[in-house]
Design a protein around this motif. Structure first.
Motif, mmCIF file in Angstrom:
data_model
loop_
_atom_site.group_PDB
_atom_site.id
_atom_site.type_symbol
_atom_site.label_atom_id
_atom_site.label_comp_id
_atom_site.label_asym_id
_atom_site.label_seq_id
_atom_site.Cartn_x
_atom_site.Cartn_y
_atom_site.Cartn_z
ATOM 1 N N SER A 54 -5.550 3.518 10.397
ATOM 2 C CA SER A 54 -5.214 3.550 9.348
ATOM 3 C C SER A 54 -3.780 4.158 9.110
ATOM 4 O O SER A 54 -2.903 4.060 8.191
ATOM 5 C CB SER A 54 -5.966 3.707 8.043
ATOM 6 O OG SER A 54 -6.298 5.137 8.312
ATOM 7 N N LYS A 57 -0.680 1.901 8.789
ATOM 8 C CA LYS A 57 -0.483 1.237 7.391
ATOM 9 C C LYS A 57 0.561 2.266 6.637
ATOM 10 O O LYS A 57 1.495 1.520 6.292
ATOM 11 C CB LYS A 57 -1.625 1.120 6.729
ATOM 12 C CG LYS A 57 -2.883 0.188 7.405
ATOM 13 C CD LYS A 57 -4.251 0.375 6.766
ATOM 14 C CE LYS A 57 -5.311 -0.255 7.488
ATOM 15 N NZ LYS A 57 -6.537 -0.362 6.649
ATOM 16 N N ASP A 152 -6.327 5.789 -0.190
ATOM 17 C CA ASP A 152 -6.857 4.816 0.775
ATOM 18 C C ASP A 152 -8.281 4.880 0.275
ATOM 19 O O ASP A 152 -9.004 4.456 1.132
ATOM 20 C CB ASP A 152 -6.625 5.072 2.200
ATOM 21 C CG ASP A 152 -6.660 3.885 2.935
ATOM 22 O OD1 ASP A 152 -6.599 3.006 2.392
ATOM 23 O OD2 ASP A 152 -6.985 4.050 4.317
ATOM 24 N N LYS A 192 -4.698 1.675 -2.588
ATOM 25 C CA LYS A 192 -5.488 0.376 -1.579
ATOM 26 C C LYS A 192 -6.436 -0.552 -2.751
ATOM 27 O O LYS A 192 -6.854 0.235 -3.705
ATOM 28 C CB LYS A 192 -6.235 0.981 -0.611
ATOM 29 C CG LYS A 192 -7.082 -0.341 -0.023
ATOM 30 C CD LYS A 192 -7.646 -0.173 1.347
ATOM 31 C CE LYS A 192 -8.589 0.826 1.165
ATOM 32 N NZ LYS A 192 -9.396 1.258 2.737
ATOM 33 N N PRO A 218 0.531 -4.293 4.801
ATOM 34 C CA PRO A 218 0.850 -3.828 6.123
ATOM 35 C C PRO A 218 0.451 -4.823 7.211
ATOM 36 O O PRO A 218 -0.810 -5.237 7.167
ATOM 37 C CB PRO A 218 0.496 -2.448 6.302
ATOM 38 C CG PRO A 218 0.084 -2.073 4.914
ATOM 39 C CD PRO A 218 -0.499 -3.295 4.159
ATOM 40 N N SER A 221 -2.902 -3.938 8.475
ATOM 41 C CA SER A 221 -4.251 -4.506 7.664
ATOM 42 C C SER A 221 -4.645 -5.797 8.381
ATOM 43 O O SER A 221 -3.865 -6.583 8.431
ATOM 44 C CB SER A 221 -3.921 -4.610 6.137
ATOM 45 O OG SER A 221 -3.734 -3.532 5.566
#
Length: 238
Positions: A54, A57, A152, A192, A218, A221
């Motif tokens: 992550s 991102k 997130d 998110k 992104p 993702s």
């Protein structure tokens, strides 16, 4: 308020320690592991020593919009396992590595335990929506407020798409309420969401409090994922 359902490292550990016999019995888990092993962002995270894929991102979003700058104070919500905090530590110069620019501050919070990270302060097993936690956060921040709120966060998924969507929207709306107390004027919020009919409600609420609001997905993702992010900039303040 819920943090990430499971950290990336916890999932990796869980699946790598399964027996072959067990993997054959659970096709979904086998598929997850195979996809995980082939994921270029998983490999890159390992090579670049990020705690989770992550991180890419946030790196992509920040490369494009420059939301993290040296000297900024950042609140990372749903921080476990700490990959976004790792990126933030680098980008705001939280370690003071570059003496030519200001030194920033990172505070991460999650319902889960977060392993220590140099350059960041973590509140593990804490709920950002709890009034007592909010007071603790304000006491830890250098100026009681932050330049950037990152989220997130995700609820523990039920598998019921609309219910899970409503839960993640509720998390974002709750964080928007928290921003009234701790976000500086002209500050930024990144959160998110999962696709669903209430996304427009959240977008409208964000537009009431921020001058610039946009939706971002992104490259890190996954294409088959329902997740995207709202980037809200230039907080109007009270």
């Amino acid at each position: 308020m819920a943090g990430r359902a499971e950290s990336c490292h916890h999932l990796v550990s869980r699946y790598f320690h399964m027996t072959v016999r067990c993997l054959k019995k659970t096709g979904t888990e086998h598929w997850w592991l195979q996809r995980h092993l082939k994921d270029p962002f998983v490999k890159a995270a390992k090579q670049q020593h990020y705690r989770c894929r992550s991180a890419f991102k946030l790196l992509e979003i920040d490369d494009k919009f420059h939301i993290l700058r040296p000297g900024f104070s950042v609140l990372d919500c749903g921080a476990a396992p700490g990959a976004w905090s790792q990126v933030a530590v680098e980008r705001v110069n939280a370690l003071g590595t570059d003496p030519a620019v200001p030194t920033g501050f990172i505070l991460g919070i999650d319902l889960l335990r977060i392993s220590p990270l140099e350059g960041a302060v973590f509140l593990s097993e804490a709920d950002v929506a709890d009034p007592s936690t909010l007071r603790t956060i304000q006491g830890l921040l250098p100026a009681e407020k932050v330049d950037v709120i990152l989220s997130d966060m995700a609820p523990n998924a039920t598998g019921i798409k609309e219910l899970d969507h409503q839960k993640v929207i509720s998390l974002c709306l709750g964080l928007l309420d928290v921003s009234r107390s701790i976000l500086k004027p002209k500050g930024t919020m990144l959160c998110k969401v999962w696709d669903g009919h209430e996304s427009r409600l959240l977008e409208n609420r964000l537009k009431e409090q921020f001058q610039d609001v946009r939706s971002i997905k992104p490259q890190a993702s996954r294409k088959d994922s329902a997740e995207s992010y709202y980037l809200a900039r230039l907080y109007k303040g009270r």
